[in-house]
Design a protein around this motif. Structure first.
Motif, PDB file in Angstrom:
ATOM      1  N   PRO A 260       0.795  -1.227   0.000  1.00 53.75           N
ATOM      2  CA  PRO A 260       0.000   0.000   0.000  1.00 53.75           C
ATOM      3  C   PRO A 260       0.828   1.279   0.000  1.00 53.75           C
ATOM      4  CG  PRO A 260      -0.012  -1.012   2.169  1.00 53.75           C
ATOM      5  CD  PRO A 260       0.673  -1.977   1.255  1.00 53.75           C
ATOM      6  N   GLY A 261       2.153   1.193   0.152  1.00 54.95           N
ATOM      7  CA  GLY A 261       2.978   2.385   0.115  1.00 54.95           C
ATOM      8  C   GLY A 261       3.158   3.056   1.461  1.00 54.95           C
ATOM      9  N   ARG A 262       2.625   2.471   2.513  1.00 56.99           N
ATOM     10  CA  ARG A 262       2.783   3.004   3.856  1.00 56.99           C
ATOM     11  C   ARG A 262       2.546   1.867   4.838  1.00 56.99           C
ATOM     12  NH1 ARG A 262      -2.227   3.477   6.075  1.00 56.99           N
ATOM     13  NH2 ARG A 262      -3.982   3.406   4.610  1.00 56.99           N
ATOM     14  N   ARG A 263       2.893   2.099   6.073  1.00 56.21           N
ATOM     15  CA  ARG A 263       2.672   1.077   7.091  1.00 56.21           C
ATOM     16  C   ARG A 263       1.184   1.025   7.436  1.00 56.21           C
ATOM     17  NH1 ARG A 263       6.559   1.431  12.130  1.00 56.21           N
ATOM     18  NH2 ARG A 263       6.048  -0.803  12.253  1.00 56.21           N
ATOM     19  N   LEU A 264       0.611  -0.143   7.370  1.00 58.57           N
ATOM     20  CA  LEU A 264      -0.788  -0.311   7.726  1.00 58.57           C
ATOM     21  C   LEU A 264      -0.921  -0.455   9.246  1.00 58.57           C
ATOM     22  CD1 LEU A 264      -1.988  -2.810   4.975  1.00 58.57           C
ATOM     23  CD2 LEU A 264      -2.377  -0.349   5.072  1.00 58.57           C
ATOM     24  N   ARG A 265      -2.014   0.055   9.763  1.00 59.66           N
ATOM     25  CA  ARG A 265      -2.326  -0.101  11.187  1.00 59.66           C
ATOM     26  C   ARG A 265      -3.424  -1.151  11.322  1.00 59.66           C
ATOM     27  NH1 ARG A 265      -0.163   3.420  14.714  1.00 59.66           N
ATOM     28  NH2 ARG A 265      -1.698   2.755  16.274  1.00 59.66           N
ATOM     29  N   ALA A 297       3.510  -3.983   9.222  1.00 59.61           N
ATOM     30  CA  ALA A 297       2.314  -3.332   9.739  1.00 59.61           C
ATOM     31  C   ALA A 297       2.478  -3.022  11.222  1.00 59.61           C
ATOM     32  CB  ALA A 297       1.096  -4.221   9.523  1.00 59.61           C
ATOM     33  N   ASP A 379      -6.443   0.643   9.663  1.00 59.18           N
ATOM     34  CA  ASP A 379      -6.749   0.209   8.297  1.00 59.18           C
ATOM     35  C   ASP A 379      -7.507  -1.113   8.277  1.00 59.18           C
ATOM     36  OD1 ASP A 379      -5.153   2.190   6.567  1.00 59.18           O
ATOM     37  OD2 ASP A 379      -3.666   1.504   8.029  1.00 59.18           O
ATOM     38  N   THR A 451      -7.469  -3.602   0.955  1.00 59.25           N
ATOM     39  CA  THR A 451      -6.698  -3.745   2.190  1.00 59.25           C
ATOM     40  C   THR A 451      -6.765  -5.169   2.717  1.00 59.25           C
ATOM     41  OG1 THR A 451      -7.058  -1.428   2.777  1.00 59.25           O
ATOM     42  CG2 THR A 451      -6.422  -2.914   4.554  1.00 59.25           C
TER      43      THR A 451
END
Length: 472
Positions: A260-265, A297, A379, A451
């Motif tokens: 996704p290009g960022r850290r997922l929460r 993540a 997320d 996601t």
């Protein structure tokens, strides 16, 4: 065609791989369909997942000719698929698990079936279900009880239990089910496959019965791999101009294979809010949470106050009975001696008092607000799918972590996402001491299927489970 792929390899190849083999001319659609028909003949008598074979060889022969003619091929060209027997299939019986609809043959495909066919897939067979799709166990007076291929004395779940059992046993690579409270995710967990209930309205319900309560019903794909779910979802999603809930735009990103290009929460939750959960199931959720930390993540335990204030299962029962009873009563009128015990019990259930119905509607709104607040900071949510591994047939009560609960509590962790319409995916990530599959559920905010598909693909790659084929 080379003929180098064995029938056993074909029936346990996923749909994506079968489509590749067919395009590369390594196998023919006829070979693939025949391998699955032979598998049905060999194992279905013990499982009773398939209730009608659709006569797929003619379509397979046509698909084979199209390969030679240079026609543009769909993404599922030549790949067989199965369909729950509450979903209309033109020219093939759709009997809804009831003697009342014995021999009923629709003239038109349901929207989802039509889209699968346009993608080149071949209708192989219809699968077993509870009468009117209304039970967490697959059994009825018309086509009988389906068994779990991992243990024939246990249920494959419901209401898409025949579909899950067929896929787990290698009788089908890919299928369509429906989900009112648990009905693709629970059976997937019981049989060790993957299933997606997308955001409400993402896939049209046109051609599916019953139509009420439409705000809780979903259609979803079922398969043995996450990439198959993503592929089928990309084929199925989008409005059809007939289902008033199916209004979200057709363009979507399935998210598999791309970060996704960022850290997922990601928050994970076992209790409270879903009812009691078996320790083996809870441990599997924790193991999946630990695995997701390895993807980069941010994973943390969470609590969701809205779930603790309003038990979603109670909210669901207060609402859906009032909406389904008239439709069931109309279908059963004059056929009261032909309905199964589950529908009989539902028709005898007292109406929800008006005040309680209104209070349940308000609780539903609070649940929606509660999840909106949760997904403002996260997320995804990781939870159990069902509180226990596949149980024995006809169970009326479970003892879960020392606590007796009614059998309807099997829906405790899935029904919140029908009540709120959020997407949820079930994937196997463990095995019980009895050798039964244990699944986990990934949930995201509205329209964020990419996601859960992305995270599910990561879990699939890290899964500790190696024995994915039941011994039959």
């Amino acid at each position: 065609m080379t003929g180098k792929h064995t029938a056993e390899a074909l029936v346990y190849s996923d749909a994506t791989r079968l489509a590749e083999l067919i395009r590369e001319r390594e196998v023919s659609p006829v070979e693939v369909v025949r391998a699955h028909l032979d598998r049905i003949e060999a194992v279905n008598p013990r499982i009773n997942a398939i209730v009608t074979v659709a006569g797929p060889l003619e379509a397979a022969q046509a698909a084979e000719k199209a390969l030679s003619s240079g026609e543009e091929l769909g993404p599922l060209h030549g790949v067989p698929f199965t369909v729950k027997d509450s979903i209309d299939t033109a020219g093939v019986p759709t009997q809804r698990g009831s003697p009342i609809f014995r021999g009923r043959v629709p003239a038109v495909d349901a929207a989802g079936v039509a889209r699968m066919r346009r993608a080149g897939a071949i209708l192989l067979a219809k699968t077993n279900l509870p009468e009117f799709s209304y039970s967490t166990e697959t059994d009825n007076l018309l086509t009988g009880r389906a068994n779990n291929p991992w243990d024939l004395d246990r249920t494959p779940g419901g209401s898409s239990g025949g579909e899950s059992a067929a896929i787990a046993a290698g009788m089908s690579p890919l299928g369509l089910g429906t989900d009112l409270a648990i009905s693709v995710r629970g059976p997937a967990a019981h049989t060790g496959i993957v299933a997606l209930k997308p955001t409400h309205g993402r896939i049209p319900m046109t051609g599916v019965w019953p139509r009420v309560p439409r705000r809780f019903w979903h259609m979803g794909p079922m398969a043995r791999s996450v990439r198959d779910i993503a592929l089928a979802y990309s084929v199925l999603a989008g409005p059809d101009g007939a289902d008033g809930y199916a209004t979200s735009p057709p363009n979507l990103d399935t998210g598999v294979g791309s970060a996704p290009g960022r850290r997922l929460r990601v928050g994970w939750l076992v209790e409270p809010g879903f009812g009691p959960v078996d320790p083996e199931v809870a441990a599997t959720v924790r193991a999946a949470a630990d695995a997701l930390t390895l993807t980069g993540a941010v994973v943390e335990p969470v609590r969701i106050p809205a779930l603790e204030r309003d038990f979603a299962l109670d909210v669901f029962y207060a609402l859906h009975v009032m909406e389904m009873k008239p439709a069931f009563a109309e279908a059963a009128a004059g056929h009261e001696d032909e309905i199964f015990k589950i529908v009989k019990a539902m028709l005898k259930t007292p109406d929800t008092p008006y005040r309680d119905y209104v209070l349940a509607e308000q609780a539903r709104e609070r649940l929606k607000d509660g999840f909106a607040e949760y997904f403002r900071n996260h997320d995804a949510l990781l939870t159990p799918v069902v509180p226990v591994p596949a149980h024995e047939h006809r169970a009326r009560e479970f003892v879960v972590d020392g606590r007796p609960v009614p059998a309807r509590f099997i829906q405790g962790a899935t029904v919140p996402f029908n009540v709120t319409g959020l997407p949820g995916l079930s994937i196997r990530f463990g095995t019980s001491g009895d050798g039964l599959p244990i699944g986990v559920q990934l949930v995201s905010g509205r329209l964020a299927e990419s996601t859960v598909l992305y995270l599910a693909a990561q879990l699939e790659a890290m899964s500790p489970v190696r024995d994915l084929r039941p011994s039959l």
